[in-house]
Design a protein around this motif. Structure first.
Motif, PDB file in Angstrom:
ATOM      1  N   ASP A  31      -6.479 -17.886   1.754  1.00 25.55           N
ATOM      2  CA  ASP A  31      -8.224 -18.603   1.489  1.00 25.55           C
ATOM      3  C   ASP A  31      -8.843 -17.549   1.520  1.00 25.55           C
ATOM      4  OD1 ASP A  31      -6.738 -21.088   1.846  1.00 25.55           O
ATOM      5  OD2 ASP A  31      -6.618 -21.192   3.541  1.00 25.55           O
ATOM      6  N   ALA A  32      -8.801 -16.343   1.189  1.00 25.15           N
ATOM      7  CA  ALA A  32      -9.681 -15.278   0.981  1.00 25.15           C
ATOM      8  C   ALA A  32     -10.102 -14.553   2.453  1.00 25.15           C
ATOM      9  CB  ALA A  32     -10.673 -15.519   0.163  1.00 25.15           C
ATOM     10  N   ILE A  33      -9.428 -15.061   3.472  1.00 25.04           N
ATOM     11  CA  ILE A  33      -9.768 -14.748   4.999  1.00 25.04           C
ATOM     12  C   ILE A  33      -9.115 -13.494   5.415  1.00 25.04           C
ATOM     13  CG2 ILE A  33     -10.399 -15.726   7.097  1.00 25.04           C
ATOM     14  CD1 ILE A  33     -10.359 -18.315   6.024  1.00 25.04           C
ATOM     15  N   PRO A  34      -9.745 -12.249   5.747  1.00 28.32           N
ATOM     16  CA  PRO A  34      -8.764 -11.190   6.357  1.00 28.32           C
ATOM     17  C   PRO A  34      -8.313 -11.703   7.562  1.00 28.32           C
ATOM     18  CG  PRO A  34     -11.248 -10.703   5.746  1.00 28.32           C
ATOM     19  CD  PRO A  34     -11.319 -12.045   5.513  1.00 28.32           C
ATOM     20  N   THR A  35      -7.113 -11.025   7.788  1.00 30.67           N
ATOM     21  CA  THR A  35      -6.293 -11.598   8.954  1.00 30.67           C
ATOM     22  C   THR A  35      -6.157 -10.347  10.004  1.00 30.67           C
ATOM     23  OG1 THR A  35      -4.399 -10.670   8.110  1.00 30.67           O
ATOM     24  CG2 THR A  35      -4.909 -12.959   7.296  1.00 30.67           C
ATOM     25  N   PRO A  36      -5.613 -10.876  11.078  1.00 33.46           N
ATOM     26  CA  PRO A  36      -5.453  -9.687  12.150  1.00 33.46           C
ATOM     27  C   PRO A  36      -4.288  -8.791  11.620  1.00 33.46           C
ATOM     28  CG  PRO A  36      -5.157 -12.004  13.221  1.00 33.46           C
ATOM     29  CD  PRO A  36      -5.505 -12.028  11.747  1.00 33.46           C
ATOM     30  N   LEU A  37      -3.382  -8.969  10.971  1.00 29.99           N
ATOM     31  CA  LEU A  37      -2.575  -8.305  10.177  1.00 29.99           C
ATOM     32  C   LEU A  37      -3.168  -7.036   9.506  1.00 29.99           C
ATOM     33  CD1 LEU A  37       0.644  -7.712   9.988  1.00 29.99           C
ATOM     34  CD2 LEU A  37       0.705  -8.747   7.872  1.00 29.99           C
ATOM     35  N   MET A  38      -4.154  -7.607   8.760  1.00 29.64           N
ATOM     36  CA  MET A  38      -4.915  -6.525   7.920  1.00 29.64           C
ATOM     37  C   MET A  38      -5.611  -5.535   8.880  1.00 29.64           C
ATOM     38  SD  MET A  38      -6.384  -9.174   4.937  1.00 29.64           S
ATOM     39  CE  MET A  38      -7.718  -8.252   4.286  1.00 29.64           C
ATOM     40  N   ALA A  39      -6.127  -6.080  10.072  1.00 26.09           N
ATOM     41  CA  ALA A  39      -6.713  -5.186  10.893  1.00 26.09           C
ATOM     42  C   ALA A  39      -5.839  -4.162  11.461  1.00 26.09           C
ATOM     43  CB  ALA A  39      -7.451  -6.198  12.353  1.00 26.09           C
ATOM     44  N   GLU A  40      -4.612  -4.576  11.596  1.00 29.63           N
ATOM     45  CA  GLU A  40      -3.416  -3.715  12.168  1.00 29.63           C
ATOM     46  C   GLU A  40      -3.213  -2.558  11.083  1.00 29.63           C
ATOM     47  OE1 GLU A  40      -0.085  -5.374  13.061  1.00 29.63           O
ATOM     48  OE2 GLU A  40       1.216  -3.645  13.282  1.00 29.63           O
ATOM     49  N   TYR A  41      -3.203  -3.218   9.844  1.00 32.87           N
ATOM     50  CA  TYR A  41      -2.918  -2.136   8.675  1.00 32.87           C
ATOM     51  C   TYR A  41      -3.810  -1.283   8.533  1.00 32.87           C
ATOM     52  CZ  TYR A  41      -2.932  -1.524   3.495  1.00 32.87           C
ATOM     53  OH  TYR A  41      -3.419  -0.988   2.081  1.00 32.87           O
ATOM     54  N   TYR A  42      -5.022  -1.534   8.448  1.00 31.20           N
ATOM     55  CA  TYR A  42      -6.375  -0.540   8.301  1.00 31.20           C
ATOM     56  C   TYR A  42      -6.498   0.257   9.290  1.00 31.20           C
ATOM     57  CZ  TYR A  42      -7.945  -2.661   3.934  1.00 31.20           C
ATOM     58  OH  TYR A  42      -8.119  -3.195   2.553  1.00 31.20           O
ATOM     59  N   SER A  43      -5.981  -0.213  10.544  1.00 29.96           N
ATOM     60  CA  SER A  43      -6.315   0.675  11.790  1.00 29.96           C
ATOM     61  C   SER A  43      -5.383   1.741  11.795  1.00 29.96           C
ATOM     62  CB  SER A  43      -6.617   0.020  12.972  1.00 29.96           C
ATOM     63  OG  SER A  43      -5.318  -0.756  13.508  1.00 29.96           O
ATOM     64  N   GLN A  44      -3.957   1.376  11.420  1.00 30.56           N
ATOM     65  CA  GLN A  44      -2.930   2.330  11.339  1.00 30.56           C
ATOM     66  C   GLN A  44      -3.223   3.565  10.459  1.00 30.56           C
ATOM     67  OE1 GLN A  44       0.284  -0.277   9.572  1.00 30.56           O
ATOM     68  NE2 GLN A  44       1.225  -0.464  11.721  1.00 30.56           N
ATOM     69  N   ARG A  45      -4.134   3.443   9.730  1.00 33.65           N
ATOM     70  CA  ARG A  45      -4.624   4.236   8.509  1.00 33.65           C
ATOM     71  C   ARG A  45      -5.889   5.011   8.833  1.00 33.65           C
ATOM     72  NH1 ARG A  45      -1.058   0.983   7.245  1.00 33.65           N
ATOM     73  NH2 ARG A  45       0.706   1.672   5.554  1.00 33.65           N
ATOM     74  N   ALA A  46      -6.393   4.957  10.091  1.00 34.17           N
ATOM     75  CA  ALA A  46      -7.938   5.318  10.530  1.00 34.17           C
ATOM     76  C   ALA A  46      -7.834   6.962  10.697  1.00 34.17           C
ATOM     77  CB  ALA A  46      -8.224   4.613  11.562  1.00 34.17           C
ATOM     78  N   SER A  47      -6.976   7.696  10.627  1.00 32.46           N
ATOM     79  CA  SER A  47      -7.016   9.099  10.418  1.00 32.46           C
ATOM     80  C   SER A  47      -7.701   9.543   9.066  1.00 32.46           C
ATOM     81  CB  SER A  47      -5.597   9.764  10.778  1.00 32.46           C
ATOM     82  OG  SER A  47      -4.897   9.445  10.176  1.00 32.46           O
ATOM     83  N   ALA A  48      -7.512   8.904   8.092  1.00 33.61           N
ATOM     84  CA  ALA A  48      -8.189   9.198   6.872  1.00 33.61           C
ATOM     85  C   ALA A  48      -9.716   9.487   7.072  1.00 33.61           C
ATOM     86  CB  ALA A  48      -8.332   7.961   6.041  1.00 33.61           C
TER      87      ALA A  48
END
Ligand code: PHB
Length: 367
Positions: A31-48
């Motif tokens: 439904d085009a709504i960002p999820t908590p899993l997406m928050a985890e995914y991006y935050s895992q990559r936050a050292s970029a």
């Protein structure tokens, strides 16, 4: 001489290193709504040094694929708020890529089941993805209708509103305008997709008009220092072609140079494919030189098929930022792995698009 691991300023954005997570469509936003899993995914990559989100629709009309996120409804903005909070908590910086797909869509995804919109009523010979009976299916894009000139101010306004919402409500550090890969703004730029006879078609100046109006509207609203733009001068992605891309992009880049953007993001060659196209030569060094000559001070970001050796060379040759795509799917700690010369995890193509945590948040970081 700086290295990939040195900090850099991109407009208002102070970045801890020159390694960027490229925008990557992952189709995990029902439904085009960002999820908590997406928050985890991006935050895992936050050292970029910088995270660029997956392409994110600015309106339902701008949607072209199942389960890609949007940035136009309250629930979508609330979902993104959690993503940006998680990334900031982890010490990262994140911009959202603002997307209108234009003709790369299907009537099933459009408001009221209408035709997708485009500069001209020319169908793209490309596929999109729908969900049918709970499973993803590839389908041809629908025949589009040509936008009326009177509709274009509304599209510019929609981009501007999305940019405002991105920084004021959703907490993004900035936005990236998706001007690449055969989506709406690139459709206006490229001669194969734009056969208009009004002020938005024909000459280079006319074909560049919508992209520049959108960019000016956004920089006027949130400031150039928080605005980047992505361009792909010769990509065949989504069935676009320009008969004479060098003067087209020379004009675009000189105009962009006046807008004090945070960065210019260039896809060299075919998106996700060969960096050199024998039938579509392009001089990227000349493009960058034209930008600097016209006073452009934004960071110069290069993209497409970079490995460490190629990235090191690019930085030595004057690139300020290097974007990594597939490597970031599989390596949440890519910065550390590159710094230590550690081996990289291999991305699994079967889980690129759709699904859950598998192939998304379960790639291991170094111990
Ligand atoms: C895709 O969803 O296939 C896609 C999205 C944005 C791009 C390229 C491909 O820039």
């Amino acid at each position: 001489m700086p290295t990939l691991f040195d900090p850099v300023q991109a407009g208002d954005l102070h970045l801890a290193n020159r390694i960027v997570m490229a925008p990557l469509t992952r189709n995990r936003a029902p439904d085009a709504i960002p999820t908590p899993l997406m928050a985890e995914y991006y935050s895992q990559r936050a050292s970029a040094g910088l995270l660029i989100t997956e392409a994110t629709a600015i309106s339902q009309q701008g949607q072209g694929y199942a389960d890609v996120p949007g940035l136009y409804g309250t629930e979508q903005l609330d979902g993104w708020k959690k993503v940006t909070a998680a990334v900031h908590q982890a010490g990262g910086k994140i911009v959202v890529q603002l997307w209108h797909v234009g003709r790369v869509s299907h009537t099933d995804l459009q408001p009221g089941g209408g035709k997708p919109v485009a500069p001209s009523a020319i169908t793209a010979k490309t596929k999109t993805v729908l969900i049918r009976d709970g499973a993803p299916v590839f389908v041809d894009t629908s025949e589009p209708r040509a936008l009326d000139a009177g509709e274009l101010p509304g599209i510019v306004h929609t981009y501007q509103a999305a940019a405002r919402n991105a920084v004021e409500t959703a907490g993004f550090d900035g936005v990236e305008i998706h001007g690449a890969n055969g989506y709406l703004l690139d459709q206006f730029l490229k001669s194969s997709a734009n056969q208009r006879t009004d002020d938005y078609g024909g000459s280079i100046e006319n074909r560049a008009r919508l992209l520049l109006e959108v960019t000016r509207a956004i920089t006027g609203a949130i400031g150039g220092g928080r605005t980047g733009i992505r361009l792909s001068p010769v990509t065949p992605a989504n069935d676009v072609f320009d008969a004479d891309p060098q003067p087209l992009f020379d004009h675009v880049i000189r105009e962009l140079a006046t807008l004090n953007l945070a960065y210019i993001h260039i896809i060299e060659g075919a998106t996700g494919g060969p960096r050199e196209l024998p039938d579509r030569p392009f001089d990227y060094a000349a493009l960058k030189a034209a930008y600097r000559a016209a006073g452009g001070k934004g960071a110069w970001m290069v993209n497409n098929g970079y490995d460490q050796a190629l990235a090191d060379q690019a930085v030595q040759d004057g690139a300020d930022l290097v974007a990594f795509g597939k490597a970031y799917i599989a390596n949440p700690d890519l910065v550390r792995r590159l710094r230590e010369g550690a081996p990289l995890n291999t991305p699994d193509k079967a889980t690129f698009y759709g699904g859950g945590a598998q192939g998304y948040t379960d790639y291991p970081a170094l111990a």
